[in-house]
Design an enzyme around this catalytic site. Sequence first.
Site, PDB file in Angstrom:
ATOM      1  N   PHE A 124      31.259  -8.144  33.573  1.00 40.18           N
ATOM      2  CA  PHE A 124      31.552  -9.571  33.804  1.00 40.18           C
ATOM      3  C   PHE A 124      33.059  -9.822  33.780  1.00 40.18           C
ATOM      4  O   PHE A 124      33.499 -10.941  34.022  1.00 40.18           O
ATOM      5  CB  PHE A 124      30.963 -10.435  32.664  1.00 40.18           C
ATOM      6  CG  PHE A 124      29.490 -10.445  32.557  1.00 40.18           C
ATOM      7  CD1 PHE A 124      28.832  -9.728  31.568  1.00 40.18           C
ATOM      8  CD2 PHE A 124      28.726 -11.212  33.418  1.00 40.18           C
ATOM      9  CE1 PHE A 124      27.456  -9.757  31.427  1.00 40.18           C
ATOM     10  CE2 PHE A 124      27.335 -11.259  33.287  1.00 40.18           C
ATOM     11  CZ  PHE A 124      26.714 -10.526  32.293  1.00 40.18           C
TER      12      PHE A 124
ATOM     13  N   SER B 147      29.117 -12.833  43.476  1.00 41.98           N
ATOM     14  CA  SER B 147      29.055 -14.284  43.633  1.00 41.98           C
ATOM     15  C   SER B 147      28.640 -14.676  45.045  1.00 41.98           C
ATOM     16  O   SER B 147      28.965 -13.988  46.011  1.00 41.98           O
ATOM     17  CB  SER B 147      30.434 -14.873  43.333  1.00 41.98           C
ATOM     18  OG  SER B 147      30.514 -16.221  43.748  1.00 41.98           O
TER      19      SER B 147
ATOM     20  N   TYR C 236      40.033 -14.792  44.937  1.00 44.16           N
ATOM     21  CA  TYR C 236      38.917 -14.549  43.998  1.00 44.16           C
ATOM     22  C   TYR C 236      37.708 -14.019  44.779  1.00 44.16           C
ATOM     23  O   TYR C 236      37.168 -12.967  44.449  1.00 44.16           O
ATOM     24  CB  TYR C 236      38.540 -15.831  43.247  1.00 44.16           C
ATOM     25  CG  TYR C 236      37.159 -15.733  42.653  1.00 44.16           C
ATOM     26  CD1 TYR C 236      36.076 -16.363  43.258  1.00 44.16           C
ATOM     27  CD2 TYR C 236      36.933 -14.959  41.530  1.00 44.16           C
ATOM     28  CE1 TYR C 236      34.801 -16.212  42.753  1.00 44.16           C
ATOM     29  CE2 TYR C 236      35.658 -14.814  41.008  1.00 44.16           C
ATOM     30  CZ  TYR C 236      34.593 -15.448  41.633  1.00 44.16           C
ATOM     31  OH  TYR C 236      33.321 -15.294  41.136  1.00 44.16           O
TER      32      TYR C 236
ATOM     33  N   LYS D 257      35.649 -10.109  44.922  1.00 51.38           N
ATOM     34  CA  LYS D 257      34.207  -9.846  44.785  1.00 51.38           C
ATOM     35  C   LYS D 257      33.713  -8.998  45.951  1.00 51.38           C
ATOM     36  O   LYS D 257      32.952  -8.042  45.781  1.00 51.38           O
ATOM     37  CB  LYS D 257      33.417 -11.157  44.698  1.00 51.38           C
ATOM     38  CG  LYS D 257      33.602 -11.920  43.403  1.00 51.38           C
ATOM     39  CD  LYS D 257      33.234 -11.077  42.184  1.00 51.38           C
ATOM     40  CE  LYS D 257      33.463 -11.792  40.876  1.00 51.38           C
ATOM     41  NZ  LYS D 257      33.193 -10.931  39.702  1.00 51.38           N
TER      42      LYS D 257
ATOM     43  N   LEU E 133      31.810 -28.394  38.275  1.00 48.54           N
ATOM     44  CA  LEU E 133      31.225 -29.728  38.166  1.00 48.54           C
ATOM     45  C   LEU E 133      30.599 -30.008  36.812  1.00 48.54           C
ATOM     46  O   LEU E 133      30.945 -30.996  36.145  1.00 48.54           O
ATOM     47  CB  LEU E 133      30.176 -29.919  39.268  1.00 48.54           C
ATOM     48  CG  LEU E 133      29.405 -31.251  39.230  1.00 48.54           C
ATOM     49  CD1 LEU E 133      30.332 -32.427  39.517  1.00 48.54           C
ATOM     50  CD2 LEU E 133      28.258 -31.229  40.241  1.00 48.54           C
TER      51      LEU E 133
HETATM   52  C1  WQD Z   1      30.247 -27.675  42.758  1.00 49.52           C
HETATM   53  C2  WQD Z   1      30.255 -28.964  43.574  1.00 49.52           C
HETATM   54  C3  WQD Z   1      32.426 -29.650  44.332  1.00 49.52           C
HETATM   55  C4  WQD Z   1      34.094 -30.533  40.402  1.00 49.52           C
HETATM   56  C5  WQD Z   1      32.498 -22.189  42.182  1.00 49.52           C
HETATM   57  C6  WQD Z   1      33.064 -20.903  42.672  1.00 49.52           C
HETATM   58  C7  WQD Z   1      31.972 -19.883  42.806  1.00 49.52           C
HETATM   59  C8  WQD Z   1      31.214 -19.768  41.511  1.00 49.52           C
HETATM   60  C9  WQD Z   1      30.684 -21.114  41.074  1.00 49.52           C
HETATM   61  C10 WQD Z   1      32.162 -17.941  40.282  1.00 49.52           C
HETATM   62  C11 WQD Z   1      31.198 -28.885  44.769  1.00 49.52           C
HETATM   63  C12 WQD Z   1      31.839 -30.670  43.365  1.00 49.52           C
HETATM   64  C13 WQD Z   1      33.240 -30.147  41.406  1.00 49.52           C
HETATM   65  C14 WQD Z   1      34.522 -31.891  40.335  1.00 49.52           C
HETATM   66  C15 WQD Z   1      33.178 -32.383  42.256  1.00 49.52           C
HETATM   67  N1  WQD Z   1      32.061 -19.244  40.501  1.00 49.52           N
HETATM   68  N2  WQD Z   1      32.788 -31.059  42.306  1.00 49.52           N
HETATM   69  N3  WQD Z   1      34.043 -32.775  41.277  1.00 49.52           N
HETATM   70  O1  WQD Z   1      32.904 -24.618  44.006  1.00 49.52           O
HETATM   71  O2  WQD Z   1      30.370 -24.477  44.302  1.00 49.52           O
HETATM   72  O3  WQD Z   1      31.580 -22.672  43.120  1.00 49.52           O
HETATM   73  O4  WQD Z   1      31.816 -21.986  40.964  1.00 49.52           O
HETATM   74  O5  WQD Z   1      31.540 -17.058  40.775  1.00 49.52           O
HETATM   75  O6  WQD Z   1      32.573 -18.659  43.144  1.00 49.52           O
HETATM   76  O7  WQD Z   1      33.618 -21.140  43.946  1.00 49.52           O
HETATM   77  O8  WQD Z   1      31.335 -24.885  42.030  1.00 49.52           O
HETATM   78  O9  WQD Z   1      31.211 -26.476  40.185  1.00 49.52           O
HETATM   79  O10 WQD Z   1      33.450 -26.153  41.352  1.00 49.52           O
HETATM   80  O11 WQD Z   1      31.615 -27.352  42.520  1.00 49.52           O
HETATM   81  O12 WQD Z   1      32.763 -33.218  43.092  1.00 49.52           O
HETATM   82  O13 WQD Z   1      35.329 -32.317  39.441  1.00 49.52           O
HETATM   83  O14 WQD Z   1      30.756 -30.018  42.746  1.00 49.52           O
HETATM   84  O15 WQD Z   1      33.061 -30.305  45.407  1.00 49.52           O
HETATM   85  O16 WQD Z   1      30.596 -29.600  45.827  1.00 49.52           O
HETATM   86  P1  WQD Z   1      31.578 -24.227  43.475  1.00 49.52           P
HETATM   87  P2  WQD Z   1      31.962 -26.218  41.444  1.00 49.52           P
END
Ligand code: WQD
Length: 344
Positions: free
Chosen positions: A83, A127, A152, A156, A203
Amino acid sequence: MSKKILVLGGAGYIGSHTYVELLESGYDPAIVDDFSNAEHKVIERLKALTQRDVRFYEGDCNDAAFMEKVIGTEGDVHAVIHFAAFKAVGESVEKPLKYYENNIGSLLVLLNKMTAHQIPHLVFSSSCTVYGEPDKLPVTESTPRKPAESPYGNTKQICEDIIADCVRSKAAIKAIALRYFNPMGAHPSGLIGELPIGAPNNLVPFVTQVAAGVREKLTVFGNDYPTPDGTCVRDYIHVVDLAKAHVKALEHLSHLNESNHYDIINIGTGEGNSVMEVIKTFEKVSGQPLNYVIGPKRDGDVETVYANADKAKQVIGWTSELTLEDGLRDAWRWQQSLKEEDSQ
Ligand code: WQD
């Protein structure tokens, strides 16, 4: 005698949850972590949760001498779960060399040590980011990878290829790369969970910090996507389900006859949920309104991505069991336990 498993990055979010599931399944895991993205408190929390001492080695997985010492001390290692990688997409764009050096370097050191010490099994943390914006949904393991949109994501893809080439060279390694979709949630005990350093990129931890008053408001990154409610859709997988997938992958590898094997498996629920659905579900489980505003789209965000999770069921006998609601409830419980801890 329980089989020894090295959990590289085992003090981190997914690593610590996997450590617990390994113990529950009768394995003898040891954590290897430099604590660059995890607090030492995790060790105490794991002791409280498992009611057992936690064997861990503090150091850098890129350091071959350190890894030699770890493996020498452990003796007969049955498998390694890797990890230990940096995973902030935005930071990887600003500091690409930090990501290439750490994420790829640590794998190279590990693979050399595995062949030198005849450690046969590897589960690698990959991922869904390798798929980029998929042309077809749901995403299967044969969905073509897209050119990575961040260093990043590129690390991967490169790591997956390094493992595949190693196996092809008959290095006597049996490996599975698990392509995670969107991990979220926390252990139902409330004792371990996600601990973002600084403002969360993801998020769900941002949502729980807003609800706890740690942050003022959530900004929804765009609500005019061509999706049912205009916000992006993701496949949110409970971290406990994700941890269990690693145990299933290990068990599958252990029963394979051939001495060289490489496979790729999606780990997702197979369902997509929008940002607004996450917000509404969180308001339901927390019983309180969430303070959010609609803001501009975030660069690099894909509109919709969720898994076809059939292969995980067919090959390693794993399916997700916990729901988005379960994950948000567990994430909220964890956030509240942090608040209590800080107030003590
Ligand atoms: C999810 C959704 C944002 C924050 C990332 C990495 C991926 C994996 C998982 C490692 C999106 C929206 C987010 C906020 C928002 N990580 N959002 N406001 O980008 O799908 O994936 O994490 O492996 O590789 O890229 O996850 O949680 O950042 O976003 O609206 O403050 O929530 O636009 O649609 P993401 P996320």
